[in-house]
Structure formats: structure tokens, C-alpha cells
Design a protein around this motif. Sequence first.
Motif, PDB file in Angstrom:
ATOM      1  N   UNK A  16     -21.947  88.545  -5.075  1.00 28.42           N
ATOM      2  CA  UNK A  16     -22.890  87.850  -6.145  1.00 28.42           C
ATOM      3  C   UNK A  16     -21.920  86.808  -7.060  1.00 28.42           C
ATOM      4  N   UNK A  17     -20.839  87.139  -7.481  1.00 27.36           N
ATOM      5  CA  UNK A  17     -20.020  86.284  -8.258  1.00 27.36           C
ATOM      6  C   UNK A  17     -19.533  85.111  -7.347  1.00 27.36           C
ATOM      7  N   UNK A  18     -19.399  85.284  -6.053  1.00 28.47           N
ATOM      8  CA  UNK A  18     -18.977  83.910  -5.272  1.00 28.47           C
ATOM      9  C   UNK A  18     -20.027  83.259  -5.261  1.00 28.47           C
ATOM     10  N   UNK A  19     -21.450  83.661  -5.033  1.00 26.43           N
ATOM     11  CA  UNK A  19     -22.555  82.977  -4.985  1.00 26.43           C
ATOM     12  C   UNK A  19     -22.670  82.105  -6.119  1.00 26.43           C
ATOM     13  N   UNK A  20     -22.787  82.882  -7.250  1.00 26.60           N
ATOM     14  CA  UNK A  20     -22.940  82.393  -8.620  1.00 26.60           C
ATOM     15  C   UNK A  20     -21.986  81.085  -8.804  1.00 26.60           C
ATOM     16  N   UNK A  21     -20.509  81.363  -8.643  1.00 26.05           N
ATOM     17  CA  UNK A  21     -19.600  80.138  -8.827  1.00 26.05           C
ATOM     18  C   UNK A  21     -20.073  78.668  -7.751  1.00 26.05           C
ATOM     19  N   UNK A  22     -20.498  79.207  -6.557  1.00 27.54           N
ATOM     20  CA  UNK A  22     -20.487  78.043  -5.479  1.00 27.54           C
ATOM     21  C   UNK A  22     -22.080  77.581  -5.602  1.00 27.54           C
ATOM     22  N   UNK A  23     -22.843  78.072  -6.798  1.00 24.56           N
ATOM     23  CA  UNK A  23     -24.463  77.742  -6.861  1.00 24.56           C
ATOM     24  C   UNK A  23     -24.453  76.446  -7.575  1.00 24.56           C
ATOM     25  N   UNK A  24     -23.373  76.020  -8.326  1.00 23.02           N
ATOM     26  CA  UNK A  24     -23.801  74.772  -8.968  1.00 23.02           C
ATOM     27  C   UNK A  24     -22.343  74.143  -9.149  1.00 23.02           C
ATOM     28  N   UNK A  25     -22.306  72.573  -8.841  1.00 27.65           N
ATOM     29  CA  UNK A  25     -21.000  71.913  -9.021  1.00 27.65           C
ATOM     30  C   UNK A  25     -20.339  71.971 -10.433  1.00 27.65           C
ATOM     31  N   UNK A  26     -21.012  72.091 -11.311  1.00 26.83           N
ATOM     32  CA  UNK A  26     -20.492  72.283 -12.630  1.00 26.83           C
ATOM     33  C   UNK A  26     -19.678  73.630 -12.645  1.00 26.83           C
ATOM     34  N   UNK A  27     -20.442  74.624 -12.360  1.00 25.17           N
ATOM     35  CA  UNK A  27     -19.618  75.928 -12.541  1.00 25.17           C
ATOM     36  C   UNK A  27     -18.308  76.065 -11.625  1.00 25.17           C
TER      37      UNK A  27
END
Length: 100
Positions: A16-27
Motif C-alpha cells: 500500500x505504501x509503495x502504491x501510494x508513492x507511485x500513484x502520483x508524479x509529485x509524490x
Amino acid sequence: MEEWNLKKGSIRKIRDIVKNVKSSPQRLDVFKKCGEESNVKYTTSLQLDCPTRWNSTYLMLNTTVGYEKAFDKFEDLDGKVVIDFGEDLPCPDDRSKAGV
């Protein structure tokens, strides 16, 4: 069986945290800056797994090991992550339960 459930929960938190990081170019940019500030010299990009393919889960866990300091800094820097994840934010104990 209980040990497997603990491991499965820890893997889910990391996914979930990897998905969160990769979900947005800004993030992802913020995460990369956290890696640079933490002197992370890891050349492999973060990998998100496909839950039905065990080898992709291994690759995801293996790449997160090198970015441990960057994840810690990212969690400190981005307060929204802490609010969004709450108790589901992976901790070092989750990493060890997942086998990384």
C-alpha cells in the motif's frame, strides 16, 4: 496459520505504501528527494507487485529494503501519508515480519 496472517498483513502494508508513492508524479518526486537527502544510493526503482505472482512480491520487498531510510524520511515529511495510513503505516517490525 497466525504467522502467515501477520506476514500477509505486513506485505499488504508495504504494498500500500509503495502504491501510494507511485500513484502520483509529485509524490514520487518528493520520495526521490527524500532518498537523495537520506543518501540512498539504490539504483533500482520502486517495484509494485502483482499479488498473484510471488516473484513480483519478492522483487517489491527486495527493492523496498534499499529505500528504508527514504521511506522513513518520506513519512516524516508528508504528514498526509501518516493521516491516510494511520495504523496501516508500515513500521520496521512489519518489514521484518514480511521477511525483508
